[in-house]
Design a protein around this motif. Structure first.
Motif, PDB file in Angstrom:
ATOM      1  N   ILE A 207     -72.296  18.340  40.077  1.00  0.00           N
ATOM      2  CA  ILE A 207     -71.854  18.299  41.481  1.00  0.00           C
ATOM      3  C   ILE A 207     -71.987  19.640  42.206  1.00  0.00           C
ATOM      4  N   GLY A 208     -72.096  20.730  41.437  1.00  0.00           N
ATOM      5  CA  GLY A 208     -72.263  22.049  42.059  1.00  0.00           C
ATOM      6  C   GLY A 208     -70.943  22.613  42.589  1.00  0.00           C
ATOM      7  N   ILE A 209     -71.005  23.881  43.007  1.00  0.00           N
ATOM      8  CA  ILE A 209     -69.794  24.580  43.470  1.00  0.00           C
ATOM      9  C   ILE A 209     -70.151  25.335  44.741  1.00  0.00           C
TER      10      ILE A 209
ATOM     11  N   LYS B 254     -56.967  27.506  38.425  1.00  0.00           N
ATOM     12  CA  LYS B 254     -57.707  27.202  39.656  1.00  0.00           C
ATOM     13  C   LYS B 254     -58.627  25.995  39.415  1.00  0.00           C
ATOM     14  N   ARG B 255     -58.448  24.958  40.211  1.00  0.00           N
ATOM     15  CA  ARG B 255     -59.291  23.767  40.104  1.00  0.00           C
ATOM     16  C   ARG B 255     -59.747  23.394  41.501  1.00  0.00           C
ATOM     17  N   LEU B 256     -60.915  22.784  41.617  1.00  0.00           N
ATOM     18  CA  LEU B 256     -61.411  22.427  42.947  1.00  0.00           C
ATOM     19  C   LEU B 256     -61.245  20.932  43.219  1.00  0.00           C
ATOM     20  N   HIS B 257     -60.757  20.230  42.190  1.00  0.00           N
ATOM     21  CA  HIS B 257     -60.642  18.769  42.353  1.00  0.00           C
ATOM     22  C   HIS B 257     -59.297  18.302  41.838  1.00  0.00           C
ATOM     23  N   SER B 258     -58.920  17.094  42.265  1.00  0.00           N
ATOM     24  CA  SER B 258     -57.667  16.539  41.747  1.00  0.00           C
ATOM     25  C   SER B 258     -57.933  15.989  40.350  1.00  0.00           C
TER      26      SER B 258
ATOM     27  N   LYS C  11     -76.964  25.580  32.169  1.00  0.00           N
ATOM     28  CA  LYS C  11     -77.398  25.052  33.478  1.00  0.00           C
ATOM     29  C   LYS C  11     -77.167  23.543  33.509  1.00  0.00           C
ATOM     30  N   ASP C  12     -76.583  23.061  34.604  1.00  0.00           N
ATOM     31  CA  ASP C  12     -76.418  21.603  34.705  1.00  0.00           C
ATOM     32  C   ASP C  12     -76.972  21.096  36.030  1.00  0.00           C
ATOM     33  N   ASN C  13     -77.048  19.770  36.148  1.00  0.00           N
ATOM     34  CA  ASN C  13     -77.501  19.186  37.422  1.00  0.00           C
ATOM     35  C   ASN C  13     -76.352  18.382  38.025  1.00  0.00           C
TER      36      ASN C  13
ATOM     37  N   THR D  55     -75.250  26.924  37.402  1.00  0.00           N
ATOM     38  CA  THR D  55     -75.679  27.654  36.213  1.00  0.00           C
ATOM     39  C   THR D  55     -74.629  28.720  35.931  1.00  0.00           C
ATOM     40  N   PHE D  56     -74.008  28.632  34.764  1.00  0.00           N
ATOM     41  CA  PHE D  56     -73.048  29.658  34.349  1.00  0.00           C
ATOM     42  C   PHE D  56     -73.773  30.633  33.433  1.00  0.00           C
ATOM     43  N   TYR D  57     -73.562  31.931  33.679  1.00  0.00           N
ATOM     44  CA  TYR D  57     -74.158  32.985  32.855  1.00  0.00           C
ATOM     45  C   TYR D  57     -73.036  33.772  32.199  1.00  0.00           C
TER      46      TYR D  57
ATOM     47  N   TYR E 227     -61.484  14.505  38.337  1.00  0.00           N
ATOM     48  CA  TYR E 227     -61.983  15.095  37.080  1.00  0.00           C
ATOM     49  C   TYR E 227     -60.802  15.605  36.277  1.00  0.00           C
ATOM     50  N   SER E 228     -60.754  15.267  34.999  1.00  0.00           N
ATOM     51  CA  SER E 228     -59.630  15.711  34.166  1.00  0.00           C
ATOM     52  C   SER E 228     -59.689  17.228  33.958  1.00  0.00           C
ATOM     53  N   GLY E 229     -58.590  17.793  33.516  1.00  0.00           N
ATOM     54  CA  GLY E 229     -58.594  19.239  33.223  1.00  0.00           C
ATOM     55  C   GLY E 229     -57.328  19.912  33.689  1.00  0.00           C
ATOM     56  N   ASN E 230     -57.162  21.175  33.283  1.00  0.00           N
ATOM     57  CA  ASN E 230     -55.955  21.903  33.674  1.00  0.00           C
ATOM     58  C   ASN E 230     -56.261  23.275  34.320  1.00  0.00           C
ATOM     59  N   GLY E 231     -57.526  23.589  34.487  1.00  0.00           N
ATOM     60  CA  GLY E 231     -57.883  24.837  35.168  1.00  0.00           C
ATOM     61  C   GLY E 231     -57.736  26.086  34.312  1.00  0.00           C
TER      62      GLY E 231
ATOM     63  N   GLY F 209     -68.792  21.642  28.024  1.00  0.00           N
ATOM     64  CA  GLY F 209     -67.874  20.552  28.386  1.00  0.00           C
ATOM     65  C   GLY F 209     -67.829  20.367  29.903  1.00  0.00           C
ATOM     66  N   ASN F 210     -67.710  21.480  30.625  1.00  0.00           N
ATOM     67  CA  ASN F 210     -67.672  21.401  32.097  1.00  0.00           C
ATOM     68  C   ASN F 210     -68.990  20.870  32.661  1.00  0.00           C
ATOM     69  N   ALA F 211     -70.111  21.332  32.067  1.00  0.00           N
ATOM     70  CA  ALA F 211     -71.425  20.910  32.557  1.00  0.00           C
ATOM     71  C   ALA F 211     -71.553  19.385  32.453  1.00  0.00           C
TER      72      ALA F 211
ATOM     73  N   GLY G 211     -59.872  26.510  31.358  1.00  0.00           N
ATOM     74  CA  GLY G 211     -61.112  26.733  30.599  1.00  0.00           C
ATOM     75  C   GLY G 211     -61.872  27.991  30.993  1.00  0.00           C
ATOM     76  N   LEU G 212     -62.155  28.145  32.290  1.00  0.00           N
ATOM     77  CA  LEU G 212     -62.956  29.302  32.716  1.00  0.00           C
ATOM     78  C   LEU G 212     -62.177  30.614  32.586  1.00  0.00           C
ATOM     79  N   SER G 213     -60.836  30.528  32.733  1.00  0.00           N
ATOM     80  CA  SER G 213     -60.027  31.755  32.542  1.00  0.00           C
ATOM     81  C   SER G 213     -60.147  32.208  31.098  1.00  0.00           C
TER      82      SER G 213
HETATM   83  P1  ADP Z   1     -60.949  22.552  34.280  1.00  0.00           P
HETATM   84  O1  ADP Z   1     -62.310  22.223  33.774  1.00  0.00           O
HETATM   85  O2  ADP Z   1     -59.877  22.285  33.314  1.00  0.00           O
HETATM   86  O3  ADP Z   1     -60.667  22.036  35.631  1.00  0.00           O
HETATM   87  P2  ADP Z   1     -61.979  25.238  34.363  1.00  0.00           P
HETATM   88  O4  ADP Z   1     -61.247  26.548  34.394  1.00  0.00           O
HETATM   89  O5  ADP Z   1     -62.905  25.010  33.235  1.00  0.00           O
HETATM   90  O6  ADP Z   1     -60.874  24.150  34.460  1.00  0.00           O
HETATM   91  O7  ADP Z   1     -62.797  25.127  35.711  1.00  0.00           O
HETATM   92  C1  ADP Z   1     -62.178  25.451  36.929  1.00  0.00           C
HETATM   93  C2  ADP Z   1     -62.837  24.682  38.061  1.00  0.00           C
HETATM   94  O8  ADP Z   1     -64.163  25.143  38.282  1.00  0.00           O
HETATM   95  C3  ADP Z   1     -63.019  23.191  37.763  1.00  0.00           C
HETATM   96  O9  ADP Z   1     -61.841  22.486  38.045  1.00  0.00           O
HETATM   97  C4  ADP Z   1     -64.165  22.832  38.668  1.00  0.00           C
HETATM   98  O10 ADP Z   1     -63.691  22.612  39.976  1.00  0.00           O
HETATM   99  C5  ADP Z   1     -65.025  24.075  38.686  1.00  0.00           C
HETATM  100  N1  ADP Z   1     -66.123  23.962  37.704  1.00  0.00           N
HETATM  101  C6  ADP Z   1     -66.174  24.495  36.475  1.00  0.00           C
HETATM  102  N2  ADP Z   1     -67.360  24.219  35.881  1.00  0.00           N
HETATM  103  C7  ADP Z   1     -68.080  23.500  36.747  1.00  0.00           C
HETATM  104  C8  ADP Z   1     -69.393  22.911  36.733  1.00  0.00           C
HETATM  105  N3  ADP Z   1     -70.195  23.041  35.687  1.00  0.00           N
HETATM  106  N4  ADP Z   1     -69.791  22.247  37.837  1.00  0.00           N
HETATM  107  C9  ADP Z   1     -69.003  22.138  38.910  1.00  0.00           C
HETATM  108  N5  ADP Z   1     -67.759  22.667  38.991  1.00  0.00           N
HETATM  109  C10 ADP Z   1     -67.295  23.333  37.936  1.00  0.00           C
END
Ligand code: ADP
Length: 382
Positions: free
Chosen positions: A318-320, A333-337, A314-316, A373-375, A341-345, A285-287, A347-349
């Protein structure tokens, strides 16, 4: 020094004077036994022929005491004794036999050696005792520590369970009024078409969207709190099937994004199917989500590393930036408003919690602008 002749005792004392020892005199076997009751001795010098109890009898009695079982005895006797008599001396535990008249030098050196031996063995005994005490103390502390850790771990389990229960009840109770709110808002619009116009229409959409997001947030919080609760129930999970099912659910988003997805050879391994589904759902979903513009490409693959399977998404997109590689796995934790990009931060936790519950690890490699690329690894043996 045991001798019935005072002059012999005096002679012994003169010989041993230069050694600067505590010399104890006894004039008979009985007196010797009495002295040994209160004193600790390094060596016993004993005349063999004494009236009443002779040297051998005294030695035999000395040996019956635990404390003196190994006290060295040197018998002093006149020349001319038979071999049988000397043998008797050794039988009762004589360490040596000196024939009178003995050489003062030899007696001194024998006594010196035995005294040193006694001092050394006393030291060893003392250290041994200290070691035993330290050991016992250590054992007691380890025991106390283990008990307190066990207690704390039980407390933690209990409070985790309470928390999970609380989250379940709270989310259930929160969902209910939320559903009512959305339903009535939509009913309002349906029953009175055109009621929301211009600005109020915008407000209506915002309220509806907020209710939807809150619903998602509560669901995700519930998922997060439920990971880790209860016993692990591992099943053989066919990851190819699992990923295909997720892709089918994401069909709309994939089409909307015009994305190409490729899936490599996937293993079947022991895991908790619902939890593993959440990991793939979030990562795929994030990719798709964190990609701007057309031409999104997502590759899902797996590699057998022997001890574990390592999955790769692996995606192509915006990168981190490397400075966020760790923090993105933290709660909220989110890196964007949200406008970007929608979301609540969460998913990765959730992914991290699930992967760690399976005994694996999760990490990311990325170059801003080029993709991520997430592993994550899942041990083959569960
Ligand atoms: P959400 O997707 O709800 O924002 P996540 O916990 O899944 O929360 O992700 C946290 C943050 O990590 C995202 O807000 C985004 O900034 C960054 N991130 C996660 N996956 C990707 C990805 N594939 N590419 C770029 N940034 C990502």
């Amino acid at each position: 020094m045991v001798d019935d002749e005072p002059k012999n005792l005096l002679a012994l004392e003169a010989v041993l004077e230069s050694l600067d020892l505590d010399l104890i005199r006894a004039h008979s076997g009985t007196e010797a036994l009495r002295c040994l009751l209160k004193d600790d001795v390094a060596v016993i010098l004993m005349d063999v022929q004494m009236p009443g109890m002779d040297g051998f009898e005294t030695a035999a009695l000395i040996r019956t005491r635990e404390k003196n079982r190994n006290s060295p005895i040197i018998f002093l006797t006149a020349v001319g004794k038979t071999e049988t008599e000397m043998f008797r001396g050794y039988e009762v535990g004589a360490v040596d036999y000196l024939l009178k008249p003995f050489s003062p030098e030899i007696l001194r050196s024998k006594v010196r050696v035995l005294v040193e031996l006694k001092q050394k063995s006393d030291e060893i005994e003392f250290l041994n005792q200290r070691l035993k005490e330290a050991n016992a103390d250590l054992e007691r502390r380890v025991h106390e520590r283990t008990a307190s850790l066990e207690e704390r771990s039980k407390d933690l389990d209990r409070s985790n369970q309470e928390l999970a229960q609380f989250a379940a009840v709270a989310s259930h109770d929160l969902q209910e009024p939320l559903r009512t709110l959305s339903t009535y808002l939509q009913l309002l619009e349906k029953n009175s078409p055109g009621i929301f116009k211009d600005e109020s229409r915008q407000f209506f959409e915002i309220v509806l969207d907020s209710a939807k997001r809150m619903h998602q947030l509560i669901n995700d919080l519930l998922s997060f709190s439920q990971v880790g609760g209860g016993e692990r129930r591992l099943e053989k999970v066919d990851c190819a099937l699992l990923v295909n099912k997720i892709l089918a659910e994401l069909k709309e988003l994939i089409e909307e994004k015009g994305a190409t997805i490729s899936v490599g050879v996937m293993p079947a391994l022991p895991a908790e199917p619902i939890l593993l589904t959440q990991v793939f759902q979030n990562l795929i979903g994030n990719a798709l989500k964190f990609h701007s513009g057309p031409g999104a490409k997502v590759e899902v693959s797996a590699e057998d590393r022997g001890y574990a399977w390592v999955f790769k998404i692996k995606d192509n997109g915006i990168g981190i930036d490397a400075e966020h590689f760790d923090t993105i796995f933290k709660l909220f934790k989110r890196l964007h408003s949200r406008d970007e990009y929608s979301g609540n931060g969460l998913g990765l936790s959730i992914c991290k919690k699930v992967v760690e519950r399976h005994g694996g690890e999760i990490w990311v490699e990325s170059t801003p602008g080029l993709g991520s690329t997430f592993y994550f690894s899942i041990p083959c043996k569960g």
